[in-house]
Design a protein around this motif. Structure first.
Motif, PDB file in Angstrom:
ATOM      1  N   ILE A 113       0.833  -1.196   0.000  1.00 25.17           N
ATOM      2  CA  ILE A 113       0.000   0.000   0.000  1.00 25.17           C
ATOM      3  C   ILE A 113       0.872   1.251   0.000  1.00 25.17           C
ATOM      4  N   GLU A 114       0.383   2.264  -0.690  1.00 21.51           N
ATOM      5  CA  GLU A 114       0.982   3.590  -0.688  1.00 21.51           C
ATOM      6  C   GLU A 114      -0.082   4.535  -0.140  1.00 21.51           C
ATOM      7  N   SER A 115       0.176   5.171   0.982  1.00 18.10           N
ATOM      8  CA  SER A 115      -0.842   6.015   1.594  1.00 18.10           C
ATOM      9  C   SER A 115      -0.206   6.989   2.568  1.00 18.10           C
ATOM     10  N   ASN A 116      -0.844   8.160   2.703  1.00 21.32           N
ATOM     11  CA  ASN A 116      -0.410   9.142   3.690  1.00 21.32           C
ATOM     12  C   ASN A 116      -1.144   8.998   5.020  1.00 21.32           C
ATOM     13  N   LEU A 117      -2.065   8.043   5.092  1.00 23.15           N
ATOM     14  CA  LEU A 117      -2.802   7.837   6.332  1.00 23.15           C
ATOM     15  C   LEU A 117      -1.914   7.197   7.387  1.00 23.15           C
ATOM     16  N   ASP A 118      -2.218   7.464   8.654  1.00 24.01           N
ATOM     17  CA  ASP A 118      -1.437   6.835   9.718  1.00 24.01           C
ATOM     18  C   ASP A 118      -1.917   5.403   9.930  1.00 24.01           C
ATOM     19  N   TRP A 119      -1.192   4.657  10.765  1.00 26.11           N
ATOM     20  CA  TRP A 119      -1.500   3.235  10.954  1.00 26.11           C
ATOM     21  C   TRP A 119      -2.906   3.030  11.505  1.00 26.11           C
ATOM     22  N   ASP A 120      -3.343   3.894  12.416  1.00 22.15           N
ATOM     23  CA  ASP A 120      -4.678   3.756  12.994  1.00 22.15           C
ATOM     24  C   ASP A 120      -5.742   3.823  11.907  1.00 22.15           C
ATOM     25  N   GLU A 121      -5.628   4.809  11.019  1.00 18.67           N
ATOM     26  CA  GLU A 121      -6.618   4.947   9.958  1.00 18.67           C
ATOM     27  C   GLU A 121      -6.503   3.809   8.945  1.00 18.67           C
ATOM     28  N   LEU A 122      -5.287   3.418   8.609  1.00 23.51           N
ATOM     29  CA  LEU A 122      -5.107   2.306   7.685  1.00 23.51           C
ATOM     30  C   LEU A 122      -5.738   1.023   8.233  1.00 23.51           C
ATOM     31  N   ALA A 123      -5.674   0.850   9.549  1.00 21.47           N
ATOM     32  CA  ALA A 123      -6.228  -0.360  10.162  1.00 21.47           C
ATOM     33  C   ALA A 123      -7.736  -0.439  10.020  1.00 21.47           C
ATOM     34  N   ALA A 124      -8.384   0.694   9.791  1.00 24.08           N
ATOM     35  CA  ALA A 124      -9.841   0.717   9.637  1.00 24.08           C
ATOM     36  C   ALA A 124     -10.274   0.420   8.204  1.00 24.08           C
ATOM     37  N   ILE A 125      -9.317   0.175   7.310  1.00 28.72           N
ATOM     38  CA  ILE A 125      -9.647   0.036   5.898  1.00 28.72           C
ATOM     39  C   ILE A 125      -9.861  -1.398   5.423  1.00 28.72           C
ATOM     40  N   PRO A 126      -8.966  -2.363   5.683  1.00 26.72           N
ATOM     41  CA  PRO A 126      -8.929  -3.577   4.860  1.00 26.72           C
ATOM     42  C   PRO A 126     -10.264  -4.275   4.615  1.00 26.72           C
ATOM     43  N   GLU A 127     -10.826  -4.928   5.604  1.00 24.57           N
ATOM     44  CA  GLU A 127     -12.045  -5.705   5.384  1.00 24.57           C
ATOM     45  C   GLU A 127     -13.256  -4.811   5.155  1.00 24.57           C
ATOM     46  N   THR A 128     -13.383  -3.749   5.933  1.00 28.25           N
ATOM     47  CA  THR A 128     -14.552  -2.870   5.817  1.00 28.25           C
ATOM     48  C   THR A 128     -14.612  -2.186   4.462  1.00 28.25           C
ATOM     49  N   PHE A 129     -13.532  -1.529   4.068  1.00 29.60           N
ATOM     50  CA  PHE A 129     -13.550  -0.792   2.812  1.00 29.60           C
ATOM     51  C   PHE A 129     -13.519  -1.721   1.609  1.00 29.60           C
TER      52      PHE A 129
END
Length: 323
Positions: A113-129
């Motif tokens: 992944i390439e992203s400017n989001l922090d780890w906390d926000e990235l953790a909210a992405i995988p399965e849900t998004f």
């Protein structure tokens, strides 16, 4: 390493950390330093009763998703230090998952992944998004000209779908049972919010007599018949969620129960691809999306995270940080 290990069903309060060996690297698998992960209802069900089933390997480290860094890439072609997300593919049931400091995972379900989001926000992405993205892009073929109805709009997937759809430029109508949550959905970009309940079909069609061109059904079988009748000619209904607690339909007759010219499909999130994850992350980045986080916990407080997840009333994703 520190990890949560289940051998039998237990209460949330009984979840504790223990020390286990870090799994040995092998071909086709990569070792990840887990930075954070999201809590999913399926993990609550695993702890409550599913872990007793024969198809769940025991002892098992739960967790169907995570974000982190590659520690040992084995023969994957990934680089040490590469930021990745991982989800599904047997995590937390067929092999140890993410409720740990490190996770050995099959490269087929690990994505750079390439992203400017922090780890906390990235953790909210995988399965849900990914569930929201797959439903919208792969099953509903959503485009900017659509009118999208999201039933169960205040769920974590419902909010993610709202954010992704607005990033695409689609008109979105979300539903919820709570006026307070309705205000939150409007704040997240919903063009309209209609409360679930008595006479929902009548109230919806009074405002949108032509129906919705696309419907994301997250409540499930209990409202599916109605959703099919709220859909415009040549529109599509995607059955993705089971929030209503009804898991099947008795005496379902496709010829009579699916209106002529309306299409019914579904989405199952078990087989993401690199291209799909890359496209999803591009939409998130281009749209300036920040995932909604209900509350953050540390791995040491995993029992508290599960207690909150059992309540199922929170808005957004419950996130657990590890490192």
């Amino acid at each position: 390493m520190k990890a949560v290990v289940l051998t039998k069903p237990c209460k949330a309060e009984e979840m504790t950390l223990t020390e286990i060996d870090i799994s040995e690297i092998r071909s086709g698998w990569v070792l990840i330093k887990v930075k954070a992960f999201g809590i999913n209802h399926s993990e609550v069900l695993l702890r409550q009763f599913e872990v007793a089933q024969d198809y769940v390997r025991k002892p098992i480290v739960p967790g169907i998703e995570c974000v982190g860094e590659i520690i040992d890439p084995s023969d994957s072609g990934l680089a040490i230090g590469q930021r990745v997300m991982a989800l599904m593919g047997g995590m937390g049931r067929s092999f140890n998952g993410s409720y740990a400091e490190y996770a050995l995972l099959p490269v087929s379900h690990v994505f750079p992944i390439e992203s400017n989001l922090d780890w906390d926000e990235l953790a909210a992405i995988p399965e849900t998004f990914y569930t929201a993205y797959g439903s919208l892009s792969l099953s509903l073929h959503l485009n900017p000209n659509d009118t999208l109805l999201i039933r169960g709009g205040s769920s974590t997937v419902g909010i993610a779908a709202l954010q992704l759809a607005k990033a695409i430029g689609t008109t979105v109508i979300s539903t919820t049972r709570s006026e307070k949550k309705a205000d939150l959905l409007r704040g997240y970009g919903a063009d309209d919010v209609i409360l679930e309940g008595e006479d929902f079909r009548k109230r919806f069609l009074e405002k949108y007599p032509a129906g919705a061109t696309k419907v994301l059904e997250l409540i499930g079988a209990s409202t599916l018949y109605e959703s099919l009748r709220l859909t415009a000619w040549h529109g599509i209904v995607c059955h993705t969620g089971l929030l209503g607690g009804v898991y099947g339909l008795k005496n379902f007759d496709p010829i009579k129960d699916i209106p002529s010219g309306v299409y019914l499909t579904g989405f199952y999130s078990n087989n993401p691809t690199t291209n799909q994850i890359s496209d999803m992350m591009s939409i998130i980045e281009r749209g300036g999306i920040h995932p909604v986080i209900a509350k953050k916990f540390t791995l040491e407080n995993i029992s508290d995270a599960h207690l909150l997840a059992e309540q199922r009333g929170q808005i957004g994703k419950i996130v657990v940080t590890v490192h």
